[in-house]
Scaffold this motif. Structure first.
Motif, PDB file in Angstrom:
ATOM      1  N   UNK A 151       0.863  -1.184   0.000  1.00  0.00           N
ATOM      2  CA  UNK A 151       0.000   0.000   0.000  1.00  0.00           C
ATOM      3  C   UNK A 151       0.893   1.225   0.000  1.00  0.00           C
ATOM      4  N   UNK A 152       0.524   2.246  -0.776  1.00  0.00           N
ATOM      5  CA  UNK A 152       1.233   3.507  -0.669  1.00  0.00           C
ATOM      6  C   UNK A 152       0.270   4.683  -0.763  1.00  0.00           C
ATOM      7  N   UNK A 153       0.741   5.816  -0.309  1.00  0.00           N
ATOM      8  CA  UNK A 153      -0.006   7.067  -0.376  1.00  0.00           C
ATOM      9  C   UNK A 153       0.970   8.221  -0.292  1.00  0.00           C
ATOM     10  N   UNK A 154       0.512   9.419  -0.644  1.00  0.00           N
ATOM     11  CA  UNK A 154       1.396  10.583  -0.741  1.00  0.00           C
ATOM     12  C   UNK A 154       0.722  11.823  -0.159  1.00  0.00           C
ATOM     13  N   UNK A 179       5.040   3.933   2.092  1.00  0.00           N
ATOM     14  CA  UNK A 179       4.535   2.655   1.609  1.00  0.00           C
ATOM     15  C   UNK A 179       4.907   1.543   2.571  1.00  0.00           C
ATOM     16  N   UNK A 180       4.220   0.436   2.464  1.00  0.00           N
ATOM     17  CA  UNK A 180       4.603  -0.766   3.201  1.00  0.00           C
ATOM     18  C   UNK A 180       4.196  -1.985   2.395  1.00  0.00           C
ATOM     19  N   UNK A 181       4.895  -3.092   2.634  1.00  0.00           N
ATOM     20  CA  UNK A 181       4.695  -4.311   1.848  1.00  0.00           C
ATOM     21  C   UNK A 181       4.610  -5.517   2.771  1.00  0.00           C
ATOM     22  N   UNK A 214      12.247   1.762   6.852  1.00  0.00           N
ATOM     23  CA  UNK A 214      11.861   1.510   8.242  1.00  0.00           C
ATOM     24  C   UNK A 214      11.495   0.049   8.495  1.00  0.00           C
ATOM     25  N   UNK A 215      11.728  -0.818   7.517  1.00  0.00           N
ATOM     26  CA  UNK A 215      11.482  -2.249   7.705  1.00  0.00           C
ATOM     27  C   UNK A 215      10.505  -2.781   6.694  1.00  0.00           C
ATOM     28  N   UNK A 216       9.186  -2.621   6.945  1.00  0.00           N
ATOM     29  CA  UNK A 216       8.199  -3.123   5.981  1.00  0.00           C
ATOM     30  C   UNK A 216       8.012  -2.230   4.760  1.00  0.00           C
ATOM     31  N   UNK A 217       8.674  -1.081   4.723  1.00  0.00           N
ATOM     32  CA  UNK A 217       8.521  -0.185   3.589  1.00  0.00           C
ATOM     33  C   UNK A 217       9.457   1.000   3.669  1.00  0.00           C
TER      34      UNK A 217
END
Length: 345
Positions: free
Chosen positions: A18-21, A342-344, A307-310
């Motif tokens: 998921x990402x956003x700006x 973002x994070x994955x 930061x780890x997950x994204x």
């Protein structure tokens, strides 16, 4: 068969992100009155894998949903804010040779560290994903690619190249088809690489002519450099391009028949643990008859944090010009602050 092959298992990875700006436009009163806005949200599904030896199949796909898919509903194959950014199936002939069929990365120069604020004045020559065939080889210090792309996106009229931000015509003007691409990259040392890429193809008329003739063409070449010196990374390129627009389109729109320009791009960055500091800069110089625009520039300093997950990206964009859907350089001031998260899974 070796014991390693007997114990090998197929690799299958299905994941999501998921990402956003957050964006802030200093020159836009409606934006500054609210202190900027959060936008560009997207859900991304990834599928990657390869068969266990002795089988040699591999595949990769990325599906995006939402306004942050960086796709254009007016010019994509779905008519909505979702798109298949890439999807290819590959066959590895050996450790050296691989063939990919589907929508894959066009082997032309390099792309910026973050596709948003995007390829700026690379403008159509950054994160290209086209539909066709790509043959790749890795031999000692050299990487080779030879590709043939039937079209630049799915469907019969789509010109949406997603992260390229709309620089290859439109569904009512023209699109890129029948394009050959060649790339040679020489890893001169462990720290420095040089490369050259060429592409040449046709432009298809989408103005309403029933048989949609390929009455235009396009050509481009890039010389590029990539370097990694301890924590420092560097990239530079010079691109020259020309387009002979489809006859019905340039005559009706009162445009030059041939559009030419040169692009210059540079990236420098430094890694400090999970942090990266970087600067993307580019310029475009018009060489089109009748185009009185001066050379235009774009600069985007930024930083990223893993930061780890994204990742978190903070970037500020200044530019005094642009490249439009026809490939024409124009003047116009713009600046913006972007903060992306973002994070994955």
């Amino acid at each position: 068969m070796t014991s390693a092959c007997l114990g090998a298992e197929p690799v299958t990875n299905l994941s999501a992100g998921v990402w956003g700006t957050y964006q802030y436009y200093p020159g836009d009163d409606s934006n500054t009155n609210t202190g900027g806005e959060f936008t560009g949200e997207a859900l991304i599904i990834y599928a990657d894998g390869e068969a266990a030896p002795p089988e040699r199949w591999l595949y990769s796909a990325e599906m995006r949903f939402g306004p942050g898919s960086f796709t254009d509903p007016d010019n994509n194959s779905t008519g909505d804010e979702f798109t298949l950014h890439k999807a290819w199936v590959g066959w590895r002939f050996s450790d050296t040779y691989t063939l990919r069929v589907g929508k894959s990365q066009v082997p032309f120069g390099w792309k910026t560290i973050n596709f948003w604020p995007g390829d700026i004045l690379l403008a159509g020559f950054g994160d290209q994903m086209d539909v066709g065939f790509k043959f790749s080889a890795v031999q000692e210090q050299f990487n080779y690619d030879l590709a043939y792309y039937v079209q630049d996106d799915w469907g019969g009229t789509s010109t949406d190249t997603v992260d390229d931000n709309g620089h290859w015509g439109s569904s009512t003007t023209f699109r890129k088809v029948q394009t050959w691409v060649g790339n040679l990259r020489w890893q001169a040392t462990d720290q420095h690489a040089l490369g050259i890429s060429l592409q040449s193809g046709q432009l298809q008329d989408l103005t309403g002519t029933p048989d949609k003739p390929t009455s235009g063409s396009h050509e481009a070449a890039v010389l590029y450099y990539e370097g990694n010196i301890n924590n420092l990374f560097l990239k530079a390129s010079w691109i020259t391009q020309s387009r002979e627009l489809p006859t019905a389109y340039w005559q009706a729109a009162l445009l030059p028949e041939e559009i030419e320009n040169d692009r210059y791009a540079f990236e420098i960055g430094y890694n400090i643990g999970d942090w990266s500091l970087y600067l993307d800069a580019s310029a475009a110089k018009p060489n089109t008859d009748g185009n009185d625009a001066d050379r235009v520039t774009a600069v985007a300093p930024g930083l990223s944090y893993d930061y780890g997950p994204g990742w978190i990206y903070v970037e500020y964009l200044w530019q005094d010009g642009y490249v439009d859907r026809n490939g024409q350089v124009g003047e116009g001031d713009f600046e913006a602050l972007y903060v992306s998260l973002d994070f994955y899974l």
